[in-house]
Design an enzyme around this catalytic site. Structure first.
Site, PDB file in Angstrom:
ATOM      1  N   ASN A  94       0.857  -1.182   0.000  1.00 18.74           N
ATOM      2  CA  ASN A  94       0.000   0.000   0.000  1.00 18.74           C
ATOM      3  C   ASN A  94       0.892   1.230   0.000  1.00 18.74           C
ATOM      4  O   ASN A  94       1.463   1.581   1.024  1.00 18.74           O
ATOM      5  CB  ASN A  94      -0.907  -0.028   1.246  1.00 18.74           C
ATOM      6  CG  ASN A  94      -1.738   1.232   1.384  1.00 18.74           C
ATOM      7  OD1 ASN A  94      -1.812   2.041   0.471  1.00 18.74           O
ATOM      8  ND2 ASN A  94      -2.372   1.383   2.540  1.00 18.74           N
ATOM      9  N   GLU A 132      -6.652   4.820   8.014  1.00 15.23           N
ATOM     10  CA  GLU A 132      -6.460   6.230   7.639  1.00 15.23           C
ATOM     11  C   GLU A 132      -7.707   6.794   6.976  1.00 15.23           C
ATOM     12  O   GLU A 132      -8.035   7.965   7.150  1.00 15.23           O
ATOM     13  CB  GLU A 132      -5.218   6.359   6.731  1.00 15.23           C
ATOM     14  CG  GLU A 132      -3.943   6.163   7.542  1.00 15.23           C
ATOM     15  CD  GLU A 132      -2.789   5.544   6.773  1.00 15.23           C
ATOM     16  OE1 GLU A 132      -2.814   5.528   5.526  1.00 15.23           O
ATOM     17  OE2 GLU A 132      -1.857   5.048   7.441  1.00 15.23           O
ATOM     18  N   GLY A 134       3.076   2.596  10.659  1.00 16.55           N
ATOM     19  CA  GLY A 134       3.997   3.711  10.455  1.00 16.55           C
ATOM     20  C   GLY A 134       4.792   4.089  11.693  1.00 16.55           C
ATOM     21  O   GLY A 134       5.435   5.131  11.725  1.00 16.55           O
ATOM     22  N   SER A 142       4.061  -1.850  10.188  1.00 14.58           N
ATOM     23  CA  SER A 142       5.520  -1.871  10.310  1.00 14.58           C
ATOM     24  C   SER A 142       6.162  -3.206   9.906  1.00 14.58           C
ATOM     25  O   SER A 142       7.170  -3.619  10.482  1.00 14.58           O
ATOM     26  CB  SER A 142       5.950  -1.468  11.719  1.00 14.58           C
ATOM     27  OG  SER A 142       5.518  -0.143  12.005  1.00 14.58           O
ATOM     28  N   LYS A 173       0.034   4.208  -0.215  1.00 22.27           N
ATOM     29  CA  LYS A 173      -0.618   5.406   0.348  1.00 22.27           C
ATOM     30  C   LYS A 173      -0.365   6.572  -0.612  1.00 22.27           C
ATOM     31  O   LYS A 173      -0.263   6.346  -1.816  1.00 22.27           O
ATOM     32  CB  LYS A 173      -0.123   5.668   1.777  1.00 22.27           C
ATOM     33  CG  LYS A 173      -0.222   4.405   2.637  1.00 22.27           C
ATOM     34  CD  LYS A 173       0.025   4.626   4.098  1.00 22.27           C
ATOM     35  CE  LYS A 173      -0.088   3.289   4.828  1.00 22.27           C
ATOM     36  NZ  LYS A 173       0.059   3.414   6.282  1.00 22.27           N
ATOM     37  N   GLU A 189      -4.731  -4.694  10.907  1.00 21.62           N
ATOM     38  CA  GLU A 189      -3.710  -3.659  11.052  1.00 21.62           C
ATOM     39  C   GLU A 189      -3.937  -2.904  12.361  1.00 21.62           C
ATOM     40  O   GLU A 189      -4.742  -1.967  12.406  1.00 21.62           O
ATOM     41  CB  GLU A 189      -3.790  -2.658   9.891  1.00 21.62           C
ATOM     42  CG  GLU A 189      -3.544  -3.264   8.527  1.00 21.62           C
ATOM     43  CD  GLU A 189      -3.021  -2.218   7.546  1.00 21.62           C
ATOM     44  OE1 GLU A 189      -1.958  -2.477   6.968  1.00 21.62           O
ATOM     45  OE2 GLU A 189      -3.635  -1.158   7.383  1.00 21.62           O
ATOM     46  N   HIS A 240      -9.344   1.117   5.322  1.00 23.59           N
ATOM     47  CA  HIS A 240      -8.054   1.357   5.973  1.00 23.59           C
ATOM     48  C   HIS A 240      -8.251   2.358   7.113  1.00 23.59           C
ATOM     49  O   HIS A 240      -9.054   3.284   7.001  1.00 23.59           O
ATOM     50  CB  HIS A 240      -7.051   1.893   4.947  1.00 23.59           C
ATOM     51  CG  HIS A 240      -5.651   1.896   5.466  1.00 23.59           C
ATOM     52  ND1 HIS A 240      -5.186   2.868   6.318  1.00 23.59           N
ATOM     53  CD2 HIS A 240      -4.634   1.020   5.286  1.00 23.59           C
ATOM     54  CE1 HIS A 240      -3.931   2.602   6.628  1.00 23.59           C
ATOM     55  NE2 HIS A 240      -3.570   1.481   6.019  1.00 23.59           N
TER      56      HIS A 240
END
Ligand code: 13P
Length: 251
Positions: free
Chosen positions: A13, A95, A171, A210, A15, A165, A93
């Site tokens: 991904n 985000e 991240g 990560s 992003k 996730e 996701h």
């Protein structure tokens, strides 16, 4: 030769990262490899989907509209994604849930639309640190799954890929331990199995947060971890290949 009951998937991904140069570099790097036992998926930003094409990996979109067409400025439909040979779509996701107000209902509508179009949703779930610390981990994940399950029904889950996730691992460099990932993946599979054991057994559950070249092997070797959804490390061709090969070599 297939080594596992479930074929592993490694999805990158990007992003909102990368550029045309990385598209070329990644495509060339991946095509120098052979991935016999893993499905590799690259999810670049929308503008690059039309320019990537390969027999070595599949294309995934990072988002979609659940609408077919019409006056929805800034949105992209599934038929448009299909014209770019997209096979997978990341849905829900964290985000998008956090920054674009996608709640469980929006996520469920998108998962349903992706399935309706004949593509594979990579349906993301995951808890915050606060939820985990409050001891509400399993309750929270069950509610995220049920929000979609109640809309699409258990049979449709045969064509869903789940990505676990944990938000605190995205991240941050703070990966879930292989044991933590296995514990949650086993819970997710058991939760689905309450409705249909066969579908649960075949369902691919990816870990994200990560993942890198150094930890992929130990996480992916857990029995209920069927590969990964990779952010930062999917922008570096050598790291991403190391991760894909870790899944490719699972026994
Ligand atoms: P990182 O691998 O950068 O932690 O991102 C994980 C992720 O959100 C993939 O969707």
């Amino acid at each position: 030769m297939q080594h596992r009951i479930r074929r592993p998937i490694v999805a990158g991904n990007w992003k909102m990262n990368g550029n045309a140069a990385l598209v070329g570099e990644m495509q060339q790097a991946l095509e120098s490899q052979q991935f016999e036992n893993v499905s590799v998926v690259v999810c670049p930003p929308l503008t690059y989907l039309g320019t990537m094409q390969s027999d070595t990996f599949s294309l995934g979109a990072q988002n979609t509209s659940d609408k077919a067409s019409g006056a929805y400025t800034g949105e992209t439909s599934l038929s448009m994604l299909q014209e770019c040979a997209v096979e997978y779509v990341i849905v829900g996701h964290s985000e998008r849930r956090e920054y674009y107000a996608e709640n469980d209902q929006v996520v469920a509508a998108k998962v349903a639309a992706v399935l309706e179009a004949g593509l594979t949703p990579i349906f993301c779930i995951g808890e915050s640190e606060q939820v985990r610390d409050a001891g509400k981990l399993f309750e929270f994940l069950a509610s995220q799954i049920d929000a979609v399950l109640n809309i699409i029904g258990i049979n449709a889950f045969a064509n869903v890929v789940i990505a676990y996730e944990p938000i605190w691992a995205i991240g941050t460099g703070k990966t879930a331990t292989p044991e933590q990932a296995q514990e949650v993946h086993a819970f997710i599979r058991q939760h689905i199995a309450k409705q249909n054991g066969e579908i649960a057994e075949k369902m691919q559950i990816l870990y994200g947060g990560s993942v890198n070249g150094g930890n992929a092997q130990s996480i992916f070797s857990q029995p209920d971890v069927d590969g990964g959804l990779v952010g930062g490390a999917s922008l570096k061709p050598n790291d991403f290949i190391t991760i894909c090969l870790a899944a490719n070599e699972l026994r």
